[in-house]
Structures are given as structure tokens and as C-alpha cells.
Write a protein that holds these residues in place. Sequence first.
Motif, PDB file in Angstrom:
ATOM      1  N   THR A  47       0.835  -1.118   0.092  1.00 41.30           N
ATOM      2  CA  THR A  47      -0.189   0.042  -0.012  1.00 41.30           C
ATOM      3  C   THR A  47       0.949   1.371   0.122  1.00 41.30           C
ATOM      4  O   THR A  47       0.721   2.152  -0.718  1.00 41.30           O
ATOM      5  N   MET A 215      -9.196   4.366  -5.515  1.00 47.56           N
ATOM      6  CA  MET A 215      -8.936   2.942  -5.378  1.00 47.56           C
ATOM      7  C   MET A 215      -8.601   2.361  -3.815  1.00 47.56           C
ATOM      8  O   MET A 215      -9.143   1.344  -3.427  1.00 47.56           O
ATOM      9  N   ILE A 219     -10.816  -0.245  -1.778  1.00 45.80           N
ATOM     10  CA  ILE A 219     -10.511  -1.382  -1.457  1.00 45.80           C
ATOM     11  C   ILE A 219     -10.430  -1.420   0.043  1.00 45.80           C
ATOM     12  O   ILE A 219     -10.720  -2.611   0.516  1.00 45.80           O
ATOM     13  N   SER A 220      -9.877  -0.528   0.626  1.00 50.41           N
ATOM     14  CA  SER A 220      -9.915  -0.617   2.276  1.00 50.41           C
ATOM     15  C   SER A 220     -11.387  -0.857   2.871  1.00 50.41           C
ATOM     16  O   SER A 220     -11.486  -1.912   3.722  1.00 50.41           O
ATOM     17  N   LYS A 223     -12.493  -4.239   1.917  1.00 49.78           N
ATOM     18  CA  LYS A 223     -11.725  -5.526   2.619  1.00 49.78           C
ATOM     19  C   LYS A 223     -12.486  -5.725   3.959  1.00 49.78           C
ATOM     20  O   LYS A 223     -12.350  -7.054   4.420  1.00 49.78           O
ATOM     21  N   SER A 300     -17.416   1.368  -3.132  1.00 49.75           N
ATOM     22  CA  SER A 300     -17.117   0.488  -2.074  1.00 49.75           C
ATOM     23  C   SER A 300     -18.500  -0.062  -1.673  1.00 49.75           C
ATOM     24  O   SER A 300     -18.684  -1.284  -1.030  1.00 49.75           O
ATOM     25  N   GLN A 306     -12.926  -7.239  -3.291  1.00 52.27           N
ATOM     26  CA  GLN A 306     -11.696  -6.246  -3.625  1.00 52.27           C
ATOM     27  C   GLN A 306     -11.250  -6.240  -5.084  1.00 52.27           C
ATOM     28  O   GLN A 306     -11.015  -5.140  -5.635  1.00 52.27           O
ATOM     29  N   GLN A 307     -11.496  -7.383  -5.555  1.00 44.71           N
ATOM     30  CA  GLN A 307     -11.139  -7.389  -7.308  1.00 44.71           C
ATOM     31  C   GLN A 307     -12.016  -6.680  -7.974  1.00 44.71           C
ATOM     32  O   GLN A 307     -11.624  -5.741  -8.954  1.00 44.71           O
ATOM     33  N   ALA A 309     -13.834  -4.141  -6.766  1.00 36.92           N
ATOM     34  CA  ALA A 309     -13.461  -2.660  -6.290  1.00 36.92           C
ATOM     35  C   ALA A 309     -12.381  -2.006  -6.965  1.00 36.92           C
ATOM     36  O   ALA A 309     -12.109  -0.974  -7.611  1.00 36.92           O
ATOM     37  N   MET A 310     -11.244  -2.846  -7.210  1.00 43.36           N
ATOM     38  CA  MET A 310      -9.972  -2.524  -7.976  1.00 43.36           C
ATOM     39  C   MET A 310     -10.204  -2.303  -9.342  1.00 43.36           C
ATOM     40  O   MET A 310      -9.857  -1.316 -10.030  1.00 43.36           O
ATOM     41  N   SER A 313     -12.381   0.897  -9.887  1.00 44.64           N
ATOM     42  CA  SER A 313     -11.501   1.951  -9.616  1.00 44.64           C
ATOM     43  C   SER A 313     -10.501   2.279 -10.328  1.00 44.64           C
ATOM     44  O   SER A 313     -10.291   3.419 -11.173  1.00 44.64           O
TER      45      SER A 313
END
Length: 394
Positions: A47, A215, A219-220, A223, A300, A306-307, A309-310, A313
Motif C-alpha cells: 500500500t 482505489m 479497497i480498504s 476488505k 465500495s 476487492q477485485q 472494487a479495484m 476504480s
Amino acid sequence: MNSPWMGCFINWRGKQKTVDSYQLKEVKQFATFVKKEFLHVLRDRRTLFILIGMPIAQILIFGFALTNEIKNTRIAIIDHAKDNASRHLIGRIAASNYFRIQEDIMDEDRLETAFQTSDIKLALVFPANFEDNLSRQHHAQVQVIADASDPNSATTLTNYISAIIRDYQVELSGQMPLPYQITPQIRMLYNPQLRGAPNFVPGVIALVLMLVSVMMTAISIVKEKETGTMEVLLVSPFKPVWVILSKTVPYLLLSLVNVLSIVLMSVFVLQVPVEGNWLLLFAESALFIITCLTLGIFISIKTKTQQVAMLVSLMGMLLPTVMFSGFMFPIENMPVLLQWISNIVPAKWFYSIVKSIMIKGVGIEGVWKETAILCGITLILFVVSLKSFKIRLE
């Protein structure tokens, strides 16, 4: 003697103390959550690399490698005249920083091969009796051959070579009596050297802040949903809205650090000075970061992994930022429909703000419209995210 008013006053003071202690407790809880997020970010090396390393890499790449300037372009010159006029003009071309003459290509037979193998991008052919035509007929032709497989580069190169020839022509015209002569005086504002860095630096700031803020925030939060800790946080006495906001504070501060590092590198490495107010620049950057963080919260909420969202983003923000912000492709040249679509891209307005402050040196009176639009976009995203946020996770 106790009066009813005294009892009401004591009761009100007690309630006020309870409210104050509750608010103080909330502030302490919020600070604890923010500290937890900071520790989480600082412990994750990947990160930190994305947050700190990517902005530095992008500013170096865009500042030095990806530039629209043309320098040291390999060209061939075939001089059939070999007189003083042609040698004088060739000397001017060689003295410029735009071209590098390939001495081994001296005839037309090797030109096509040189163009096919990309050894040269442009060729200049002087006909015989070049100086005689200039002195007697006051007219001479020079053939310019350019590699148009890249139309933009070919146009730029021919413009450069034409400018050198025009300068030489103006010098000769001063020695010859002409009935009329119009000489344009050209003045380039804000970027007289036509460097690429002043155009790319504001765009890189917008691109980095958009990718990092959106992003990393998305992701945070996702997660926490994947690991199940979000449910624990939502059922805690702490308000769910503060839980979400506490996760954005570290990225807000780290993004401001990114802005500072990019601006300092642009000033001391790329020689792009900040003509406007530094405080206004950072205030506008903070506004854009908040817009990006709000967009990350919205992503989010709408994604579950997460995939996803990434992907949303990265691809959903990268392409609009590059295409519709204006720093890579002129928006005025796009169809009307795409011009309307570009108005909903926050990076377009922020790029205009940064360019106006850094390059043109304008104040808030010159960017109030873009600032108001960014505030409106941020407010809309925040309201929509708040309405879409579910206290109970499925």
C-alpha cells in the motif's frame, strides 16, 4: 431556598455535561479508528508503494519520457546546390536542438530505405542553383519529405523546419527592397518554450489523486466487508458514518503529501514553477481529494469484493481521467456528446484549476466556477453514498 428555576438549571447543566462527555467520547473513538487506519496503511508495504512510489514514478515518466516536444530528431539533408545559401540554411538547422543530421545519407536512393527502417523522420532536398534562384528570381524551392505514419509528429517536424526556413527568408528579405513587408510578432504566453512538462504536471496530479484516493478507499472498505470486520464495526456503539469517514482520513493526508511531493518535483526537477498561490493550490487539491474519497466510498458500497472494487476504480477512473480531463486529448476536438460527458468527470475541472493556478498564476476569482462544480459533484456523491449505505450487511 430552592426554587423551581434552580432545579431546571441544575437539570440542564447535568444534561449538558452528559452531551459533552458523549461528544468527547465520540471524538476519542473517531481518533482511535483513524489511528488504526494509519497503522494499517503504514504496516502494509504494498500500500505504501502504491501511495508513495506511484506518484513519483508517474511524474518522472510524464515529465521526461511522455512529452509532446520534438528534440534531436534524425533527419537527412541532400544538397545538390552546395552553395553559400544552402550551407547557411543547413548550419541553422544543425544549430537547433530539434534536429540531428544523418551525415551518411547523401542521395535519394537511400532515402526510402532510411524512412522504412525509421533511421530518419524527415528529409530536406536542396535543388541545384538554389542560391542563383534566390538572388536572380527571388524565389527558390526546397523539398521537405516527412514520415507521416505518425501524423502529429510529422506536422510538428514540418512546422519546425518551416519556421527555420521562414526566419532565413526574413533575413534575406531585409537585404532586398520590397514594396510591402508584413512581419508577424508572435508571443507565447505562460509557456514561451512550448515545453511539455507544464501541460503534463497538472494532469499527473489529477491522475494520481484520482487513482490513489478512489482505489485505496474503495479497497480498504470492501476488505472490511470481505473479512467480516465491518459487521462488528457497524454493531458497535460507534456511528456507522464515522466508521466510514475514519477510513478516509489517512488517505486524505497521504494524498496531500503526494500533492506536495509532485509539486516540489515539478519545481526543482522539471523546472515548472508555481506561479499562483500555494495555499490555494493545496486547498483546491484537498477539495478534489475529498471528491475522490467520496467516489471511492460510493464504489465500495456498490461492490462486494476487492477485485471488483479495484477493477472499477482502476479502469473506470483511469480511462475517463486520461480521455476527458483535457491533458492528453483536447476536449474541444471531441464530438458534442463526448464534450457533455466530460463535464461529469471531476478530473476535468481539477486539471483546469491546477493549470490556471500553477501555470497562469490566477487566483480564486479565476477558478471559482470549477471550484463550485467540484463542490456540487462532491455533495451529490456524498448524498447518494449516504442514501445507498446499509447499516446491515447482507
